[in-house]
Design a protein around this motif. Structure first.
Motif, PDB file in Angstrom:
ATOM      1  N   VAL A  27       0.940  -1.499   0.054  1.00 60.41           N
ATOM      2  CA  VAL A  27       0.376  -0.279  -0.140  1.00 60.41           C
ATOM      3  C   VAL A  27       0.729   1.419  -0.278  1.00 60.41           C
ATOM      4  O   VAL A  27       0.727   2.328  -0.958  1.00 60.41           O
ATOM      5  CB  VAL A  27      -1.358   0.247   1.126  1.00 60.41           C
ATOM      6  N   ALA A  28       2.235   0.976   0.618  1.00 60.29           N
ATOM      7  CA  ALA A  28       2.668   2.596   1.294  1.00 60.29           C
ATOM      8  C   ALA A  28       3.598   2.644   0.064  1.00 60.29           C
ATOM      9  O   ALA A  28       3.965   3.572  -0.996  1.00 60.29           O
ATOM     10  CB  ALA A  28       3.290   2.323   2.023  1.00 60.29           C
TER      11      ALA A  28
ATOM     12  N   ARG B 195       3.299   9.970   1.087  1.00 62.40           N
ATOM     13  CA  ARG B 195       3.998   9.410   2.026  1.00 62.40           C
ATOM     14  C   ARG B 195       2.303   8.601   3.018  1.00 62.40           C
ATOM     15  O   ARG B 195       1.033   9.069   3.038  1.00 62.40           O
ATOM     16  CB  ARG B 195       4.645   9.629   2.788  1.00 62.40           C
ATOM     17  N   ILE B 196       2.742   6.808   2.983  1.00 63.91           N
ATOM     18  CA  ILE B 196       1.270   6.187   4.528  1.00 63.91           C
ATOM     19  C   ILE B 196       1.491   6.237   5.815  1.00 63.91           C
ATOM     20  O   ILE B 196       3.010   5.480   5.583  1.00 63.91           O
ATOM     21  CB  ILE B 196       1.097   5.330   3.244  1.00 63.91           C
ATOM     22  N   GLY B 197       0.457   6.517   6.281  1.00 60.96           N
ATOM     23  CA  GLY B 197       0.916   5.817   7.784  1.00 60.96           C
ATOM     24  C   GLY B 197       0.269   4.694   8.172  1.00 60.96           C
ATOM     25  O   GLY B 197       0.479   3.420   7.410  1.00 60.96           O
TER      26      GLY B 197
ATOM     27  N   THR C 130      -8.050   0.839   4.159  1.00 58.51           N
ATOM     28  CA  THR C 130      -7.925   1.818   4.129  1.00 58.51           C
ATOM     29  C   THR C 130      -6.650   2.668   4.849  1.00 58.51           C
ATOM     30  O   THR C 130      -5.929   1.505   5.695  1.00 58.51           O
ATOM     31  CB  THR C 130      -8.745   2.424   4.966  1.00 58.51           C
ATOM     32  N   ALA C 131      -6.330   3.767   4.332  1.00 59.23           N
ATOM     33  CA  ALA C 131      -4.737   4.011   4.622  1.00 59.23           C
ATOM     34  C   ALA C 131      -4.362   5.487   4.796  1.00 59.23           C
ATOM     35  O   ALA C 131      -5.465   6.370   4.129  1.00 59.23           O
ATOM     36  CB  ALA C 131      -3.578   3.690   4.003  1.00 59.23           C
ATOM     37  N   GLU C 132      -3.893   5.591   6.022  1.00 61.03           N
ATOM     38  CA  GLU C 132      -3.376   7.370   6.369  1.00 61.03           C
ATOM     39  C   GLU C 132      -2.561   8.041   5.320  1.00 61.03           C
ATOM     40  O   GLU C 132      -1.616   7.487   5.324  1.00 61.03           O
ATOM     41  CB  GLU C 132      -2.957   7.178   7.889  1.00 61.03           C
ATOM     42  N   GLY C 133      -3.067   9.088   4.785  1.00 54.58           N
ATOM     43  CA  GLY C 133      -2.084   9.696   4.331  1.00 54.58           C
ATOM     44  C   GLY C 133      -1.455  10.685   5.121  1.00 54.58           C
ATOM     45  O   GLY C 133      -2.589  10.980   5.751  1.00 54.58           O
ATOM     46  N   LEU C 134      -0.323  11.069   4.599  1.00 63.23           N
ATOM     47  CA  LEU C 134       0.909  11.971   5.416  1.00 63.23           C
ATOM     48  C   LEU C 134       0.813  12.947   4.665  1.00 63.23           C
ATOM     49  O   LEU C 134       1.378  13.774   5.505  1.00 63.23           O
ATOM     50  CB  LEU C 134       2.025  11.178   5.811  1.00 63.23           C
TER      51      LEU C 134
END
Length: 303
Positions: A210-211, A221-223, A244-248
């Motif tokens: 994912v990252a 970048r992904i958290g 689902t992923a957190e965008g930094l």
């Protein structure tokens, strides 16, 4: 709360599956009473009214055009189900009512068959495609033999066993606050935006894939990464792993080789895309696609 499987294609099946672990003598004859058949004519499936599971006699008209062995899928309601591939010319034999031919993507998008048939059809299409591409041993080049009802191929020269493969793909709804990141590939229909996606590589975790894919395509970048749901995708034989992923990062630098565009969208914009009322005529993939399910989860606060 909506059920993600209510519309998600290829996830439901009542098939009691056969497998490579079962012996050849467990495979019934294709001529056994009550046998059912899934028939592909070229790239299209043969439908009888609202079903692609044919009675054996319905497939008889294409017998001379069937190429290769009949693949044993398993049992449905206690009846054996086989799948077979026929030359594209076989479609002409099913041009009259109550028959017709449709490609699997259209069948799923239009709801042309009952939802619980789609999983069985995905198995049939993926398996038939695997046999068409894997007639020779990757180890020594010898023509392989059809075994275990089609769930295995064996090399008579070097004794290597070959099994059907599934290619894992990560597909991710990247969020940053109350917005999510969506993109459109150069091959998409004009106006359609979807989640970012890419193949999992050898030795890679889902989180790392994912990252990597997000950064390669957008430089975001992904958290944190979380699993949401999955979907078989028989084009030709993938498993979509929905996350689902957190965008930094806020800034997007889209890779033009991968994306024609990428943007952050707020919840109301994504809702409008799902409902086909966006002021720019932007829209989401159809409800049968996992991207649609992930986008709806974001709108409903479940992502």
């Amino acid at each position: 709360m909506s059920d993600p499987f209510a519309t998600l294609g290829f996830t439901r099946s009542r098939l009691v599956r056969h497998s490579s672990e079962q012996p050849d003598d467990a495979v019934p004859s294709p001529d056994a009473p009550g046998t059912r058949l899934v028939l592909m004519a070229g790239d299209a499936l043969v439908l009888r009214e609202a079903s692609a599971i044919l009675a054996a006699e319905d497939g008889a008209r294409a017998d001379r055009l069937i190429t290769g062995d009949r693949l044993f899928l398993g049992h449905l309601d206690g009846r054996p189900v086989f799948a077979a591939a026929a030359a594209s010319e076989a479609a002409a034999a099913y041009a009259d009512a109550p028959f017709r031919t449709l490609d699997l993507r259209t069948i799923a998008t239009e709801g042309a068959v009952p939802h619980e048939e789609l999983g069985l059809l995905a198995t049939a299409k993926s398996m038939l495609g695997w046999h068409a591409r894997n007639g020779f041993c990757a180890n020594c080049g010898t023509q392989t033999l059809f075994r275990a009802g089609g769930f295995r191929r064996e090399c008579p020269a070097c004794a290597v066993h070959h099994f059907p493969r599934t290619d894992p793909v990560v597909i991710m709804l990247i969020r940053r606050g109350d917005r999510c990141l969506l993109g459109r590939g150069p091959h998409f229909k004009e106006g359609m935006y979807s989640c970012l996606a890419g193949f999992l590589e050898p030795g890679e975790t889902i989180e790392a894939a994912v990252a990597r894919e997000a950064y390669e395509e957008t430089r975001v970048r992904i958290g944190a990464v979380a699993y949401h749901t999955s979907q078989p995708w028989p084009f030709p034989s993938s498993l979509m792993i929905g996350c689902t992923a957190e965008g930094l990062d806020e800034a997007i630098v889209a890779d033009p080789a991968e994306l024609a565009d990428a943007r952050w969208f707020d919840r109301e914009a994504v809702r409008a895309m799902l409902e086909r009322r966006h002021p720019e005529n932007l829209f989401a993939p159809p409800p049968m696609a996992i991207a649609h399910v992930l986008m709806r989860a974001f709108v409903e606060g479940r992502a």
